[in-house]
Write a protein that holds these residues in place. Structure first.
Motif, PDB file in Angstrom:
ATOM      1  N   ALA A  42      31.732  23.510  52.053  1.00  0.00           N
ATOM      2  CA  ALA A  42      31.753  22.563  50.947  1.00  0.00           C
ATOM      3  C   ALA A  42      30.439  21.796  50.861  1.00  0.00           C
ATOM      4  CB  ALA A  42      32.928  21.596  51.105  1.00  0.00           C
ATOM      5  N   CYS A  43      29.894  21.415  52.012  1.00  0.00           N
ATOM      6  CA  CYS A  43      28.618  20.699  52.040  1.00  0.00           C
ATOM      7  C   CYS A  43      27.467  21.581  51.561  1.00  0.00           C
ATOM      8  CB  CYS A  43      28.325  20.199  53.450  1.00  0.00           C
ATOM      9  SG  CYS A  43      29.429  18.890  54.030  1.00  0.00           S
ATOM     10  N   LYS A  44      27.562  22.864  51.865  1.00  0.00           N
ATOM     11  CA  LYS A  44      26.498  23.800  51.502  1.00  0.00           C
ATOM     12  C   LYS A  44      26.355  23.924  49.988  1.00  0.00           C
ATOM     13  CE  LYS A  44      24.885  28.499  52.539  1.00  0.00           C
ATOM     14  NZ  LYS A  44      25.183  29.740  53.306  1.00  0.00           N
ATOM     15  N   ILE A  45      27.477  23.943  49.286  1.00  0.00           N
ATOM     16  CA  ILE A  45      27.437  24.136  47.833  1.00  0.00           C
ATOM     17  C   ILE A  45      27.398  22.822  47.071  1.00  0.00           C
ATOM     18  CG2 ILE A  45      28.593  26.374  48.007  1.00  0.00           C
ATOM     19  CD1 ILE A  45      31.162  25.043  47.091  1.00  0.00           C
ATOM     20  N   ASN A  46      27.610  21.719  47.771  1.00  0.00           N
ATOM     21  CA  ASN A  46      27.597  20.405  47.128  1.00  0.00           C
ATOM     22  C   ASN A  46      26.160  19.917  47.009  1.00  0.00           C
ATOM     23  OD1 ASN A  46      27.857  17.755  46.299  1.00  0.00           O
ATOM     24  ND2 ASN A  46      29.487  17.246  47.748  1.00  0.00           N
ATOM     25  N   GLU A  47      25.643  19.866  45.793  1.00  0.00           N
ATOM     26  CA  GLU A  47      24.255  19.484  45.581  1.00  0.00           C
ATOM     27  C   GLU A  47      23.990  18.016  45.902  1.00  0.00           C
ATOM     28  OE1 GLU A  47      22.987  20.643  41.710  1.00  0.00           O
ATOM     29  OE2 GLU A  47      23.189  22.801  42.107  1.00  0.00           O
ATOM     30  N   ASP A  48      25.059  17.225  46.012  1.00  0.00           N
ATOM     31  CA  ASP A  48      24.889  15.816  46.370  1.00  0.00           C
ATOM     32  C   ASP A  48      24.644  15.634  47.868  1.00  0.00           C
ATOM     33  OD1 ASP A  48      25.253  14.946  43.761  1.00  0.00           O
ATOM     34  OD2 ASP A  48      27.424  14.771  43.990  1.00  0.00           O
ATOM     35  N   VAL A  49      24.958  16.670  48.657  1.00  0.00           N
ATOM     36  CA  VAL A  49      24.763  16.601  50.105  1.00  0.00           C
ATOM     37  C   VAL A  49      23.385  17.153  50.454  1.00  0.00           C
ATOM     38  CG1 VAL A  49      25.527  17.456  52.357  1.00  0.00           C
ATOM     39  CG2 VAL A  49      27.213  16.768  50.639  1.00  0.00           C
ATOM     40  N   LYS A  50      22.571  16.337  51.107  1.00  0.00           N
ATOM     41  CA  LYS A  50      21.228  16.752  51.508  1.00  0.00           C
ATOM     42  C   LYS A  50      21.087  16.892  53.020  1.00  0.00           C
ATOM     43  CE  LYS A  50      20.106  16.344  47.166  1.00  0.00           C
ATOM     44  NZ  LYS A  50      20.045  17.568  46.316  1.00  0.00           N
ATOM     45  N   VAL A  51      21.894  16.124  53.769  1.00  0.00           N
ATOM     46  CA  VAL A  51      21.842  16.131  55.235  1.00  0.00           C
ATOM     47  C   VAL A  51      23.267  16.041  55.755  1.00  0.00           C
ATOM     48  CG1 VAL A  51      20.977  14.964  57.314  1.00  0.00           C
ATOM     49  CG2 VAL A  51      19.594  14.957  55.228  1.00  0.00           C
ATOM     50  N   ALA A  83      35.378  34.124  70.866  1.00  0.00           N
ATOM     51  CA  ALA A  83      33.950  33.822  70.906  1.00  0.00           C
ATOM     52  C   ALA A  83      33.236  34.324  69.656  1.00  0.00           C
ATOM     53  CB  ALA A  83      33.321  34.435  72.156  1.00  0.00           C
ATOM     54  N   ALA A  84      33.547  35.553  69.250  1.00  0.00           N
ATOM     55  CA  ALA A  84      32.854  36.155  68.103  1.00  0.00           C
ATOM     56  C   ALA A  84      33.111  35.373  66.821  1.00  0.00           C
ATOM     57  CB  ALA A  84      33.287  37.612  67.943  1.00  0.00           C
ATOM     58  N   LYS A  85      34.373  35.053  66.570  1.00  0.00           N
ATOM     59  CA  LYS A  85      34.698  34.343  65.331  1.00  0.00           C
ATOM     60  C   LYS A  85      34.204  32.911  65.367  1.00  0.00           C
ATOM     61  CE  LYS A  85      38.545  37.123  63.661  1.00  0.00           C
ATOM     62  NZ  LYS A  85      39.995  37.184  63.312  1.00  0.00           N
ATOM     63  N   GLY A  86      34.287  32.285  66.542  1.00  0.00           N
ATOM     64  CA  GLY A  86      33.785  30.915  66.653  1.00  0.00           C
ATOM     65  C   GLY A  86      32.298  30.833  66.372  1.00  0.00           C
ATOM     66  N   GLN A  87      31.542  31.770  66.943  1.00  0.00           N
ATOM     67  CA  GLN A  87      30.095  31.770  66.704  1.00  0.00           C
ATOM     68  C   GLN A  87      29.779  32.026  65.235  1.00  0.00           C
ATOM     69  OE1 GLN A  87      27.277  33.467  69.419  1.00  0.00           O
ATOM     70  NE2 GLN A  87      28.761  33.609  71.076  1.00  0.00           N
ATOM     71  N   GLU A  88      30.474  32.978  64.637  1.00  0.00           N
ATOM     72  CA  GLU A  88      30.199  33.316  63.234  1.00  0.00           C
ATOM     73  C   GLU A  88      30.542  32.169  62.295  1.00  0.00           C
ATOM     74  OE1 GLU A  88      31.743  36.428  59.755  1.00  0.00           O
ATOM     75  OE2 GLU A  88      32.486  36.608  61.798  1.00  0.00           O
ATOM     76  N   LEU A  89      31.726  31.592  62.477  1.00  0.00           N
ATOM     77  CA  LEU A  89      32.219  30.597  61.524  1.00  0.00           C
ATOM     78  C   LEU A  89      31.585  29.222  61.703  1.00  0.00           C
ATOM     79  CD1 LEU A  89      36.058  31.379  61.446  1.00  0.00           C
ATOM     80  CD2 LEU A  89      34.354  31.905  59.699  1.00  0.00           C
ATOM     81  N   VAL A  90      31.210  28.876  62.934  1.00  0.00           N
ATOM     82  CA  VAL A  90      30.751  27.510  63.176  1.00  0.00           C
ATOM     83  C   VAL A  90      29.359  27.442  63.791  1.00  0.00           C
ATOM     84  CG1 VAL A  90      31.213  25.353  64.416  1.00  0.00           C
ATOM     85  CG2 VAL A  90      33.088  26.611  63.341  1.00  0.00           C
ATOM     86  N   PHE A  91      29.185  27.989  64.973  1.00  0.00           N
ATOM     87  CA  PHE A  91      27.976  27.708  65.739  1.00  0.00           C
ATOM     88  C   PHE A  91      26.734  28.360  65.124  1.00  0.00           C
ATOM     89  CE2 PHE A  91      31.685  27.100  68.293  1.00  0.00           C
ATOM     90  CZ  PHE A  91      31.440  25.907  68.953  1.00  0.00           C
ATOM     91  N   ASP A  92      26.789  29.635  64.812  1.00  0.00           N
ATOM     92  CA  ASP A  92      25.665  30.276  64.137  1.00  0.00           C
ATOM     93  C   ASP A  92      25.524  29.757  62.708  1.00  0.00           C
ATOM     94  OD1 ASP A  92      25.153  31.729  66.397  1.00  0.00           O
ATOM     95  OD2 ASP A  92      26.043  33.591  65.675  1.00  0.00           O
ATOM     96  N   PHE A  93      26.658  29.432  62.095  1.00  0.00           N
ATOM     97  CA  PHE A  93      26.656  28.905  60.724  1.00  0.00           C
ATOM     98  C   PHE A  93      25.889  27.584  60.675  1.00  0.00           C
ATOM     99  CE2 PHE A  93      28.701  27.016  56.901  1.00  0.00           C
ATOM    100  CZ  PHE A  93      28.529  28.071  56.023  1.00  0.00           C
ATOM    101  N   ILE A  94      26.097  26.736  61.687  1.00  0.00           N
ATOM    102  CA  ILE A  94      25.370  25.462  61.760  1.00  0.00           C
ATOM    103  C   ILE A  94      23.888  25.701  62.049  1.00  0.00           C
ATOM    104  CG2 ILE A  94      25.067  23.363  63.144  1.00  0.00           C
ATOM    105  CD1 ILE A  94      28.127  23.327  63.484  1.00  0.00           C
ATOM    106  N   ALA A  95      23.599  26.563  63.015  1.00  0.00           N
ATOM    107  CA  ALA A  95      22.205  26.810  63.407  1.00  0.00           C
ATOM    108  C   ALA A  95      21.367  27.300  62.230  1.00  0.00           C
ATOM    109  CB  ALA A  95      22.162  27.825  64.541  1.00  0.00           C
ATOM    110  N   ASN A  96      21.991  28.077  61.352  1.00  0.00           N
ATOM    111  CA  ASN A  96      21.270  28.643  60.210  1.00  0.00           C
ATOM    112  C   ASN A  96      21.582  27.916  58.906  1.00  0.00           C
ATOM    113  OD1 ASN A  96      19.956  31.000  61.558  1.00  0.00           O
ATOM    114  ND2 ASN A  96      22.085  31.546  61.979  1.00  0.00           N
ATOM    115  N   PHE A  97      22.180  26.747  59.001  1.00  0.00           N
ATOM    116  CA  PHE A  97      22.543  25.987  57.803  1.00  0.00           C
ATOM    117  C   PHE A  97      21.275  25.600  57.046  1.00  0.00           C
ATOM    118  CE2 PHE A  97      24.712  22.429  55.544  1.00  0.00           C
ATOM    119  CZ  PHE A  97      25.849  23.124  55.147  1.00  0.00           C
ATOM    120  N   PRO A  98      21.257  25.742  55.716  1.00  0.00           N
ATOM    121  CA  PRO A  98      20.027  25.500  54.955  1.00  0.00           C
ATOM    122  C   PRO A  98      19.650  24.033  54.792  1.00  0.00           C
ATOM    123  CG  PRO A  98      21.827  26.054  53.480  1.00  0.00           C
ATOM    124  CD  PRO A  98      22.346  26.249  54.874  1.00  0.00           C
ATOM    125  N   LYS A  99      20.569  23.142  55.165  1.00  0.00           N
ATOM    126  CA  LYS A  99      20.292  21.706  55.096  1.00  0.00           C
ATOM    127  C   LYS A  99      20.247  21.146  56.521  1.00  0.00           C
ATOM    128  CE  LYS A  99      22.874  21.570  50.741  1.00  0.00           C
ATOM    129  NZ  LYS A  99      23.964  20.946  49.954  1.00  0.00           N
TER     130      LYS A  99
END
Length: 258
Positions: A42-51, A83-99
């Motif tokens: 939700a934060c990724k697509i919300n243009e009002d969220v910058k950080v 481990a696989a799903k946790g990394q995909e959904l959260v940990f890697d998702f955060i590390a590569n988050f565009p904001k």
């Protein structure tokens, strides 16, 4: 969007994501990981969220680890899937988050909690914080990227010692290790993080997004981080932010990035 295990607040361009399981010291279970992912989407697509700022509810824990009761009886296959799903959904998702994602570590950050903090782009800790990867004391190893991200941050030797001994380190040790960027008193943590956020918001978030990817590419096998940097640098010349930033600089004005 309603959540049971987290709180998501968006105010003045900043999303504050709070892990809200204080009776469990904010331990991570599958439901909480799924809610974190949904909130970040939700934060990724919300243009009002910058950080995005991630922290824990209460004054004792950021996240004290994974919810052991949930996976104590898992099979080999279930453990690998966890481990696989946790990394995909959260940990890697955060590390590569565009904001930008900042972890405000307000207490215990152990196991999956430290892995969550390490996935963020950088960390600010309170003086009462205790950080560690105690998984080997349970007969398992870190499964959410801990064996990979900890050496990147503190060096191989220190990472090996922390994992092998399962010891906790203090916030002061963590800053000396390079594991956290800043340490302050608990009551000053929010203000400290907000001060950093405001400095970030003064800059081109389009450029920051490109910089996040370029930095991360240096740690991806088969990817040349220098080439990623050159490509992103060149593309920046075609953006309105580049025009705004350079024009403002030459006119001795403050840029107004859109």
């Amino acid at each position: 969007m309603n959540f049971e295990n987290i709180i998501l607040q968006v105010e003045e361009k900043v999303a504050k994501l709070v892990i809200n399981r204080p009776k469990k010291l904010n331990a991570l279970n599958r439901a909480t990981l799924e809610e974190i992912h949904n909130a970040l989407q939700a934060c990724k697509i919300n243009e009002d969220v910058k950080v995005v700022v991630i922290t824990g509810a209460g004054e004792k824990a950021f996240v004290a680890g994974a919810d052991i009761a949930e996976f104590a009886n898992y099979s080999v296959g279930e453990g690998k899937d966890l481990a696989a799903k946790g990394q995909e959904l959260v940990f890697d998702f955060i590390a590569n988050f565009p904001k930008p994602v900042i972890a405000a570590v307000n207490g215990f950050a152990l196991g999956g909690g430290l892995e969550l903090a390490m996935a963020a782009h950088f960390r600010v800790a309170s003086t009462n914080a205790k950080l560690g990867l105690p998984e080997t004391s349970l007969g398992v190893i870190p499964g959410y990227g801990g064996t990979q991200r900890l050496p990147q941050l503190v060096g191989k030797g220190r990472a090996m010692e922390m994992i092998m001994t399962a010891k906790m380190i203090s916030a002061e040790e963590a800053i000396n290790y390079g594991l956290v960027n800043h340490v302050c008193e608990l009551e000053e943590l929010e203000g400290k993080v907000n001060g950093i956020v405001q400095k970030i918001l003064n800059n081109s978030l389009q450029a920051i997004e490109s910089a996040i990817k370029a930095v991360n590419d240096a740690y991806v096998d088969g990817v040349n981080g220098f080439e990623s940097e050159i490509d992103a640098f060149g593309k920046a010349f075609g953006t309105s932010d580049f025009k705004e930033g350079t024009t403002a600089f030459l006119n001795k004005q403050k840029p107004d990035f859109k």
